[in-house]
Write a protein that holds these residues in place. Structure first.
Motif, PDB file in Angstrom:
ATOM      1  N   ARG A 133       0.840  -1.261  -0.081  1.00 46.37           N
ATOM      2  CA  ARG A 133      -0.023   0.139   0.053  1.00 46.37           C
ATOM      3  C   ARG A 133       1.010   1.189   0.233  1.00 46.37           C
ATOM      4  O   ARG A 133       0.468   2.318  -0.623  1.00 46.37           O
ATOM      5  CB  ARG A 133      -0.886  -0.050   1.224  1.00 46.37           C
ATOM      6  CG  ARG A 133      -2.048  -1.014   1.123  1.00 46.37           C
ATOM      7  CD  ARG A 133      -2.929  -0.781   2.212  1.00 46.37           C
ATOM      8  NE  ARG A 133      -2.667  -0.921   3.598  1.00 46.37           N
ATOM      9  CZ  ARG A 133      -2.738  -2.219   4.125  1.00 46.37           C
ATOM     10  NH1 ARG A 133      -3.173  -3.258   3.333  1.00 46.37           N
ATOM     11  NH2 ARG A 133      -2.130  -2.472   5.414  1.00 46.37           N
ATOM     12  N   GLU A 137       0.903   4.158  -2.786  1.00 48.09           N
ATOM     13  CA  GLU A 137       0.825   5.473  -2.510  1.00 48.09           C
ATOM     14  C   GLU A 137       2.124   6.372  -3.175  1.00 48.09           C
ATOM     15  O   GLU A 137       1.789   7.712  -3.330  1.00 48.09           O
ATOM     16  CB  GLU A 137       0.557   5.912  -1.260  1.00 48.09           C
ATOM     17  CG  GLU A 137       0.441   7.126  -0.522  1.00 48.09           C
ATOM     18  CD  GLU A 137      -0.664   7.695  -1.270  1.00 48.09           C
ATOM     19  OE1 GLU A 137      -0.715   9.183  -0.861  1.00 48.09           O
ATOM     20  OE2 GLU A 137      -1.703   7.045  -1.750  1.00 48.09           O
ATOM     21  N   GLU A 245      -4.748  -3.129  -7.565  1.00 53.55           N
ATOM     22  CA  GLU A 245      -4.053  -2.477  -6.571  1.00 53.55           C
ATOM     23  C   GLU A 245      -3.224  -1.285  -7.239  1.00 53.55           C
ATOM     24  O   GLU A 245      -3.561  -0.074  -6.640  1.00 53.55           O
ATOM     25  CB  GLU A 245      -2.910  -3.363  -6.057  1.00 53.55           C
ATOM     26  CG  GLU A 245      -3.452  -4.343  -4.881  1.00 53.55           C
ATOM     27  CD  GLU A 245      -2.465  -5.220  -4.139  1.00 53.55           C
ATOM     28  OE1 GLU A 245      -1.118  -4.682  -4.225  1.00 53.55           O
ATOM     29  OE2 GLU A 245      -2.535  -6.088  -3.294  1.00 53.55           O
TER      30      GLU A 245
END
Length: 526
Positions: A133, A137, A245
């Motif tokens: 994650r 980002e 994702e």
């Protein structure tokens, strides 16, 4: 194990490999195959970031071959970063910076530019969901619109049979001693696999491909086995899940980062290709294709806001692209094997094309100017060049302007690499100012290049002296050579280098380094 490792192996160094798919010029070529615009490699303001750079050898090589690009790379193992910085200093590279940050720390840095390229080799399969994650980002914040991401990762369904066995082998290895050396851990891992294979386990019978896969592992460096199989996290992905994702970072899949994977005619049956053509969803189509070929490792290109080029724009970009061979024509295979079929290289197309490239790098515009090649047609020539790239004997190049300046940087880098070869076989690649990427370079050939760079005409004597000072001898059939046999083998290897390698290296900008002053003067006059 240290708390900062988050379950990642940090007590064993990663290998010093070079991964060709990270090369900007190759990524641009593969994106153009899909008709997609990528960052202009002639620009002087490009930026490049590698996440999880390991030993940093790929980043250093690319920085040397692309001095017009600013490189940034991070790996949270400080031992890796020290080695990477040491090589950068030895090569006098000024356009690369290394960081020993975690991904979370790297995300919060305020001194990083926005990037045209962000690359990740293998790392995405070996880290926690939290770290994934963070990477997504980072890409969302730091990748420029139109920027390119290269990502490679273990994938399903090819890993489905290995995952349970990996867990069993790692647990047995741990039970035999947590403090085993890397060599012992890897050896124990493989020994247990052999023992299980002989125990008539139904698991092996139900997964017949495992035996050959484990057998191939025996040829890998122990450190590779440790990093591939002993991390706490092991997450092979279905393509659909990975694409979902990365969509959070506004990324769109463009195509494979491997020329062979773009040639479905030799990887799939006619019925398979027809079935895939009826699937509208890109993610579902790729996931289905992975099952057709039992894919276990993917290399993919994603772009943030891909621009599809018009047909005339694609044609002009193709015509301006340069290509160069990395093997003599006689040594180029005349067959390419895919997953399903083999394609034989038609002599009427490939012989004149290889001959044209044999005299040095050529743009496609220069190639089609030859009447014999122009008659073949630009589309068939592009297909032929793609097949030569897939064979690993042809490489897309950087634009010709700036090659003399690039050579100043690659000469210094290659000298630093070759100096290491005086003592051991550590680095297996040189940097090319022509392709902007790496070229496989065996240790003995590096030492012969070093002899030329030091203006020593007696290459056999030079290499023999280096080996003697290191207390080493050439081997033949696993045994060290002595006396006249050693001298004869050295002379034979020098003859092969001069006949089959030196000319190719020279055409790729790896000729004996020119005096810095005269090269600089030529650059200024140009």
């Amino acid at each position: 194990m240290a708390n900062w490792s988050a379950g990642y192996v940090v007590d064993v160094e990663y290998t010093h490999g070079f991964y060709q798919e990270l090369t900007p010029s190759l990524l641009g070529f593969l994106a153009l195959l899909q008709g997609v615009q990528t960052p202009d490699l002639s620009s002087s303001s490009l930026t490049y970031c590698e996440l999880g750079c390991g030993q940093g050898f790929s980043t250093n090589l690319l920085a040397a071959a692309n001095p017009h690009i600013q490189f940034h790379a991070t790996d949270f193992n400080p031992g890796h970063i020290v080695g990477a910085q040491t090589l950068a200093q030895a090569a006098a590279l000024t356009n690369v910076r290394f960081y020993d940050d975690s991904f979370a720390e790297f995300l919060t840095r305020g001194d990083l530019p926005d990037f045209d390229f962000i690359t990740l080799h293998g790392i995405y399969s070996w880290i926690s969901p939290e770290n994934r994650r963070t990477i997504v980002e980072f890409i969302r914040r730091k990748l420029k619109p139109g920027g390119l991401v290269y990502i490679s990762y273990n994938c399903m369904p090819g890993w489905v049979s290995m995952l349970p066995l990996r867990r069993l082998l790692v647990e047995h290895t741990a039970a035999r001693g947590a403090q085993l050396s890397p060599q012992s851990r890897a050896s124990t891992f493989l020994d247990m696999a052999d023992r299980f294979g002989k125990l008539d386990m139904r698991y092996f019978a139900n997964h017949p491909k495992l035996a050959s896969r484990l057998d191939k592992l025996k040829n890998h460096h122990p450190n590779y086995i440790i990093h591939e199989y002993f991390n706490q996290e092991s997450n092979p992905f279905y393509f659909m899940d990975l694409a979902e994702e990365l969509a959070e970072a506004k990324l769109t899949w463009v195509g494979p980062a491997n020329a062979l994977d773009s040639l479905d005619e030799i990887n799939l049956t006619k019925e398979q290709r027809e079935f895939l053509s009826g699937i509208d969803s890109v993610a579902l189509r790729q996931m289905t294709r992975d099952h057709m070929i039992d894919q276990q490792f993917r290399r993919d290109i994603f772009v943030k806001g891909p621009v599809r080029l018009a047909a005339h724009q694609v044609r002009e970009k193709w015509l301006d692209m340069r290509f160069a061979l990395s093997a003599r024509g006689a040594r180029i295979p005349r067959e390419l094997r895919g997953m399903r079929h083999a394609v034989k290289l038609q002599s009427g197309i490939y012989d004149p094309l290889i001959a044209a490239l044999g005299s040095g790098p050529r743009t496609l515009r220069e190639i089609v100017a030859d009447p014999a090649l122009g008659a073949i047609g630009i589309n068939r020539l592009i297909q032929a060049l793609t097949i030569l790239v897939a064979l690993g004997v042809c490489h897309p190049c950087l634009p010709e302007p700036g090659v003399l300046e690039r050579k100043l940087h690659t000469d210094r880098f290659n000298r630093a690499v070759a100096d290491e070869s005086r003592f051991e076989r550590k680095f297996g690649y040189f940097a090319s100012p022509v392709t902007g990427g790496g070229l496989a370079a065996e240790r003995m050939n590096q030492l012969m290049w070093l002899s030329l760079s030091e203006k020593n005409p007696d290459m056999a004597g030079f290499v023999g002296k280096v080996l003697s000072e290191a207390g080493q001898r050439l081997l033949k059939e696993g045994k060290p050579l002595q006396g006249e046999a050693h001298e004869a083998e050295l002379r034979q290897r020098v003859a092969d280098f001069e006949q089959n390698i030196l000319g190719i290296w020279t055409s790729l900008g790896l000729g004996a380094p020119s005096p810095a002053k005269s090269v600089e003067q030529r650059r200024l006059r140009a």
